[in-house]
Design an enzyme around this catalytic site. Structure first.
Site, PDB file in Angstrom:
ATOM      1  N   ARG A   1     -42.974  -0.050  24.430  1.00  0.00           N
ATOM      2  CA  ARG A   1     -44.209   0.197  23.674  1.00  0.00           C
ATOM      3  C   ARG A   1     -43.895   0.495  22.213  1.00  0.00           C
ATOM      4  O   ARG A   1     -42.727   0.481  21.813  1.00  0.00           O
ATOM      5  CB  ARG A   1     -44.991   1.346  24.301  1.00  0.00           C
ATOM      6  CG  ARG A   1     -44.153   2.552  24.524  1.00  0.00           C
ATOM      7  CD  ARG A   1     -44.843   3.560  25.450  1.00  0.00           C
ATOM      8  NE  ARG A   1     -43.881   4.508  25.939  1.00  0.00           N
ATOM      9  CZ  ARG A   1     -43.385   5.527  25.219  1.00  0.00           C
ATOM     10  NH1 ARG A   1     -43.810   5.719  23.983  1.00  0.00           N
ATOM     11  NH2 ARG A   1     -42.497   6.333  25.722  1.00  0.00           N
ATOM     12  N   GLY A   2     -44.953   0.756  21.453  1.00  0.00           N
ATOM     13  CA  GLY A   2     -44.818   1.180  20.068  1.00  0.00           C
ATOM     14  C   GLY A   2     -44.038   0.205  19.215  1.00  0.00           C
ATOM     15  O   GLY A   2     -44.228  -1.012  19.308  1.00  0.00           O
TER      16      GLY A   2
ATOM     17  N   ASP B   1     -30.940   2.972  31.677  1.00  0.00           N
ATOM     18  CA  ASP B   1     -30.824   4.167  30.848  1.00  0.00           C
ATOM     19  C   ASP B   1     -29.599   3.944  29.963  1.00  0.00           C
ATOM     20  O   ASP B   1     -28.481   3.843  30.465  1.00  0.00           O
ATOM     21  CB  ASP B   1     -30.635   5.382  31.762  1.00  0.00           C
ATOM     22  CG  ASP B   1     -30.401   6.656  30.981  1.00  0.00           C
ATOM     23  OD1 ASP B   1     -30.243   6.568  29.740  1.00  0.00           O
ATOM     24  OD2 ASP B   1     -30.364   7.725  31.597  1.00  0.00           O
TER      25      ASP B   1
ATOM     26  N   ALA C   1     -34.531   2.365  20.735  1.00  0.00           N
ATOM     27  CA  ALA C   1     -34.760   3.446  21.696  1.00  0.00           C
ATOM     28  C   ALA C   1     -34.403   4.790  21.079  1.00  0.00           C
ATOM     29  O   ALA C   1     -33.345   4.951  20.485  1.00  0.00           O
ATOM     30  CB  ALA C   1     -33.939   3.207  22.958  1.00  0.00           C
TER      31      ALA C   1
ATOM     32  N   LEU D   1     -33.949  25.604  16.224  1.00  0.00           N
ATOM     33  CA  LEU D   1     -32.593  25.612  16.780  1.00  0.00           C
ATOM     34  C   LEU D   1     -32.341  26.799  17.713  1.00  0.00           C
ATOM     35  O   LEU D   1     -31.731  26.645  18.761  1.00  0.00           O
ATOM     36  CB  LEU D   1     -31.575  25.594  15.636  1.00  0.00           C
ATOM     37  CG  LEU D   1     -30.126  25.410  16.041  1.00  0.00           C
ATOM     38  CD1 LEU D   1     -29.931  24.148  16.866  1.00  0.00           C
ATOM     39  CD2 LEU D   1     -29.227  25.373  14.814  1.00  0.00           C
TER      40      LEU D   1
ATOM     41  N   TYR E   1     -32.746  15.830  16.401  1.00  0.00           N
ATOM     42  CA  TYR E   1     -33.262  14.490  16.091  1.00  0.00           C
ATOM     43  C   TYR E   1     -32.806  14.037  14.693  1.00  0.00           C
ATOM     44  O   TYR E   1     -32.292  12.925  14.522  1.00  0.00           O
ATOM     45  CB  TYR E   1     -34.783  14.533  16.175  1.00  0.00           C
ATOM     46  CG  TYR E   1     -35.478  13.236  15.898  1.00  0.00           C
ATOM     47  CD1 TYR E   1     -35.534  12.228  16.855  1.00  0.00           C
ATOM     48  CD2 TYR E   1     -36.111  13.009  14.674  1.00  0.00           C
ATOM     49  CE1 TYR E   1     -36.183  11.043  16.615  1.00  0.00           C
ATOM     50  CE2 TYR E   1     -36.774  11.811  14.425  1.00  0.00           C
ATOM     51  CZ  TYR E   1     -36.811  10.831  15.392  1.00  0.00           C
ATOM     52  OH  TYR E   1     -37.459   9.658  15.141  1.00  0.00           O
TER      53      TYR E   1
END
Lengths: 458, 428
Positions: free
Chosen positions: A222-223, A266, A294, A302, A364
């Site tokens: 998706r996206g 995965d 992905a 944190l 991230y």
């Protein structure tokens, strides 16, 4: 998620109210449907100029003409769609006056969703520190100009061009002067001839540029991944769509829509690279384009972040990409050739967060910044193999992920950019497709944002 | 026909989702979602992504009108090449095995190299139709040419008595009896005891549980909808516990209970069949060969003497004769447990010299079978019975048994509504 403000600001019944309230008034951005066409700039009025001593303009003019533009002889009173300026001759502070003289009269008349492209020399290739400074200064000019014209849906970008690489400007000009760089704004990228052209190259096609090529897109369910798979298929590529078992429905939907092959895996599973290699060899033989799309977020400040969330993000967004590339680039003794062929393209999805940093995204942002370093470091070794590698850093894109954001951060994300709205997944796919095309051979080691010139990290 | 010889047909791979008791784990699933998931699982297991197969054949017994092209729709979502043709078939509970026969025959004749046979069923998403009179009125409304005709049709359509839906029923249209009532009658004819039925049902559960425990189904059953094994399975059930259940179809002297009958079930299964050459080119090991098949039907009216579910009794001897085999020449017997009574009636008929002589026109009785070779991995009582999916489950189970054994032969027998029976032989 519908951007209501974009709708209201452009509806004659509500536009006045939006103006009265002092709300932002984003315009509908120009986009192109379907695949590349022979003359993407057909009917566009272009004003081209340059500073004396520049080397790019003689190449630019025929390239633009071939793409279908009409040249404005007399700028007075006209409303150009495209402004192109060859600034490769600018080497001193006083030379900047040429820039002012060219843009000052026409910028107010630039058409809605117009395009500005400034071509500069490579700063480090200049003969003197002063000339290097002059070349680098153009970035500040372009970015500021982009902020001035963004309200009109217009954008401005800078191309650093190596002397001698003028012939590699063709496809970049088509992209940055055309409707497909919708959300790529205020960016600078480098065009060099460090990647050797494939031997005995036939005349380069401008349509169906990926015909006969195989592309692998991770996170294709998706996206942005789905939009990218679709866009690459539109250019003729056969697309291998990869996603996790949990997103099998979306994955198979994408694969069916683009006529591609689904591969469920995965990517953090250590067995995946080997299985994927076997699959690729059986189904398609070799690969030409790899899009590492992905990615996951597991946001927490944190101090509150669980160790497995830290590990997951690092594994998916960074570790898995390294493992897949190692597999794709390995040259096994048995076959002697890597799965990713000469002429290959690697695209990594970085993020605005990787450039600017983001509260709650230490994991991230680390991975997304790592990819910026990765493409920079891989560019030279891969250039010898005829492969380019670049990163694409999306800003606020209208996806399921951003639709799930709370109202205020979502509205801020949308409005805090020069274009005053979020981008579409297809806008990112357009940039990826351009970088994946054979004509983008001069672009490698770059990280290009597709963020509507977001204020964050700029 | 340009092929001179009939080719061997290989069973190469198989996949199913765990079967689920009606209105439990798959209550929100549909035939399309279950079969699509099953086909995707098979495609991934056998690396068939983007491949154009000769054909995909399958069906569902309980089917919505909108699913008129069910198998083709599932193929288009399966990851196979969209150039793979598909068609739906139905033969009640024989659907899955009949689909396998259809694919196998085309491979044998050299018309195709590879194909998938599949089946799916759900009783949790059964088609509920509008009342017959309402449907008729709507048709008339659609075809009405004059305002008067339209008004008349509309009035009929709006009649309150026509608003009751028509529910699907587990009933033989010709006799008005349910399948269980039929099975109960046949059990009484053959004198099948409650104890024998419960013992067979308990063995079904124990065998299936043991097969799961040994990992037998690891590469035959994929996880789906939070299930990893059939939720119909009761590993700890015993004949003693089953004995406490009340008969369902004949409260006073009946023998069939919820415990010794197959439950209403949701599920899907698929089997990949191919020519030897195709399997070799893909480097895929052959699980077993699909060698013989036979379908029979019986007259099951009350005046006639055959039980509704006794058609396999006729099909098997015809098949054995063609194959030159005796009933004892098998290492495994897969006899579908629609009801434990049906399995026992079938075996009793084959043991009866009189029945074999009078009805099957055989010189002797077919004889007994080694019961330790019967349904060794359980059957429909324990695994459940999503009608059209049972054939694929049985073929896959038997093929795997033969693959594990290395060599041997297995018999499949599946009874079906309408007095039909589908049977086959697998060898290795």
């Amino acid at each position: 998620m519908t951007d209501h403000l974009l709708h209201w600001a452009n509806d004659p019944r509500t536009a006045r109210l939006i103006r009265l309230l002092g709300l932002p008034q984003p315009v509908h951005l120009a986009r192109a449907a379907g695949g590349y066409v022979e003359q993407p700039l057909a009917g566009r009025q272009v004003l081209a100029g340059g500073s004396p001593g520049g080397f790019a303009l003689p190449a630019i003019l025929p390239q633009l003409a071939q793409a279908g533009t009409t040249f404005l002889a007399d700028p007075d009173g006209s409303s150009p769609d495209i402004l192109v300026f060859d600034a490769t001759g600018i080497t001193t502070a006083t030379d900047y006056r040429h820039l002012y003289d060219f843009f000052h009269p026409v910028v107010p008349r630039l058409a809605t969703c117009g395009r500005v492209v400034v071509v500069a020399g490579l700063p480090e290739a200049q003969g003197s520190p002063v000339a290097a400074a002059a070349a680098r200064g153009l970035e500040g000019f372009t970015r500021s100009l982009a902020k001035e014209i963004g309200k009109r849906g217009a954008n401005a970008n800078l191309l650093y061009l190596q002397h001698g690489a003028q012939h590699l400007l063709d496809e970049p000009l088509r992209f940055f002067c055309g409707p497909r760089c919708t959300f790529v704004d205020g960016q600078s990228l480098r065009i060099t001839d460090q990647v050797p052209a494939p031997g005995a190259a036939p005349a380069q096609a401008h349509v169906q540029v990926l015909r006969g090529k195989v592309a692998l897109v991770t996170g294709a369910a998706r996206g942005i991944g789905a939009a990218t798979a679709h866009r690459l298929a539109e250019e003729g590529a056969q697309v291998i769509c990869l996603d996790v078992p949990a997103d099998r429905d979306g994955l198979y939907e994408t694969a069916a829509r683009v006529g591609g092959l689904p591969f469920t895996a995965d990517i953090t599973d250590p067995a995946t690279p080997h299985q994927l290699a076997g699959f690729l060899r059986q189904k398609v033989g070799t690969v030409d384009v790899v899009v590492h799309n992905a990615g996951i977020t597991r946001d927490k400040t944190l101090g509150r972040m669980a160790p497995h969330h830290w590990d997951q993000v690092l594994a998916v967004n960074f570790g898995a990409i390294m493992a897949l590339d190692a597999m794709l680039l390995a040259e096994p003794v048995a076959t002697g050739s890597a799965l990713l062929r000469a002429g290959g393209r690697i695209l990594c999805l970085s993020s605005m967060g990787g450039i600017a940093g983001n509260r709650g995204q230490t994991n991230y942002a680390a991975t997304k910044a790592a990819l910026i370093g990765y493409v920079a470091a891989q560019a030279a070794p891969l250039a010898r193999r005829g492969i380019t590698i670049n990163a694409v850093a999306p800003g606020f894109i209208e996806t399921r992920m951003t639709a799930a954001m709370p109202l205020v951060p979502r509205e801020l994300g949308r409005r805090l950019c020069s274009l005053g709205q979020g981008g579409q997944p297809r806008d990112v796919a357009e940039l990826i497709t351009f970088l994946a095309s054979p004509g983008a051979i001069g672009v490698t080691g770059n990280t290009i944002r597709v963020c509507g010139q977001s204020l964050l990290g700029a | 026909m340009n092929q001179q010889t009939v080719r061997r047909v290989a069973i190469v791979s198989a996949n199913r989702i765990p079967f689920a008791r009606s209105n439990t784990a798959y209550a929100r699933q549909s035939n399309q979602t279950m079969l699509t998931a099953t086909l995707r699982g098979l495609v991934e297991k056998a690396n068939l992504q983007g491949d154009r197969l000769g054909e995909v054949v399958g069906g569902a017994v309980m089917k919505h009108a909108r699913d008129w092209n069910l198998i083709r729709e599932c193929v288009l979502a399966s990851g196979l090449s969209p150039a793979t043709p598909a068609y739906d078939v139905t033969q009640a509970c024989g659907t899955g095995l009949e689909a396998t026969i259809l694919v196998a025959n085309k491979i044998a004749l050299g018309q195709i190299e590879v194909g998938i046979a599949c089946g799916v069923d759900t009783t949790s998403d059964a088609p509920v139709a509008v009342h017959r009179r309402l449907q008729r009125a709507l048709m008339d409304l659609n075809g009405a040419r004059t305002p008067v005709a339209r008004a008349s049709a509309l009035l009929r359509a709006l009649h309150p008595g026509n608003l009751l839906p028509e529910l699907p029923a587990n009933r033989e249209p010709r006799t008005g009896l349910s399948m269980g009532q039929h099975a109960e009658r046949t059990a009484q004819v053959w004198g099948i005891t409650r104890e024998d039925q419960d013992a067979l049902a308990a063995a079904s559960h124990q065998n299936l549980a043991a097969a799961y425990a040994s990992g037998f189904f690891d590469d035959l059953v994929m996880p789906f909808g939070r299930l990893t094994r059939d939720n119909t399975l009761r590993p700890d059930t015993t004949a003693g516990r089953l004995a406490s259940l009340r008969p369902v179809f004949d409260r006073r002297q009946g023998t069939i209970t919820a415990g010794n009958a197959s439950p209403l079930t949701d599920g899907a299964s698929a089997v990949l069949l191919a020519s030897e050459a195709w399997a070799q080119a893909r480097g895929m090991p052959v699980m077993a060969w699909f060698t013989h098949s036979e379908t029979a039907a019986v007259d099951f009216r009350e005046e006639a003497r055959d039980g509704l579910l006794m058609a396999p009794v006729y099909a098997v001897p015809r098949m054995l004769q063609r194959a030159g085999l005796g009933l004892q020449d098998f290492d495994f017997y897969e006899i579908h447990e629609a009801f434990a009574a049906v399995v026992l009636c079938t075996l009793a008929a084959w043991q009866s010299p009189r029945f074999c002589r009078d009805r099957l026109a055989l010189a002797d009785a077919l004889g007994t079978i080694d019961r330790t070779r019967l349904n060794v991995c359980g059957s429909s009582i324990a695994a459940g019975h999503p009608f059209a999916a049972t054939g694929g489950r049985v073929v896959a189970t038997l093929a795997k048994l033969l693959q594990q054994r290395g060599r041997g032969r297995g018999l499949i027998s599946i009874c079906a509504a309408g007095g039909q029976g589908v049977t086959a032989i697998l060898e290795r």
